[in-house]
Scaffold this motif. Sequence first.
Motif: not given
Length: 148
Positions: A36-39, A55-60
């Motif tokens: 969605g947003c990457g943030l 949130r998977a987009c910011v989870t290493p």
Amino acid sequence: MELSINGAKHQVDVEADTPLLWVLRDELGMVGTKYGCGLAQCGACTVLIDGQATRACVTPVESVAGAEIMTIEAITEDAVGQKVVEAWVSNQVPQCGYCQSGQVMAATALLKQNARPTDEDIAGAMVNLCRCGTYNAIAAAVRQAASA
């Protein structure tokens, strides 16, 4: 790196700081989790990490090695997740549907932690964004799943 996703072990060869979202989508072909947003603001990428909405987009990816990851692809294999999906269908929650995998994951996490949430609990937990504005239907579906 070995990841446990939806009850199965997966070997991935990626940089340790690669976001989990991209591993799921690009490396493993699990495209139900959306970008969605990457943030970490919108929640379209929400998955469960050891039962917690994340949130998977910011989870290493290195931070979840050894954890149990659940994505939307396996949500109906979970008893609570199945109730959530049934309530989503019954309440006709989705309009465009883009955010709904993240919404279902967030609702499942809430109900796994609190089987009888109040309206305040629901409002506090269901913070994913929905551009279609289906928030009333989302809350109704969470209440229905909780009472099922």
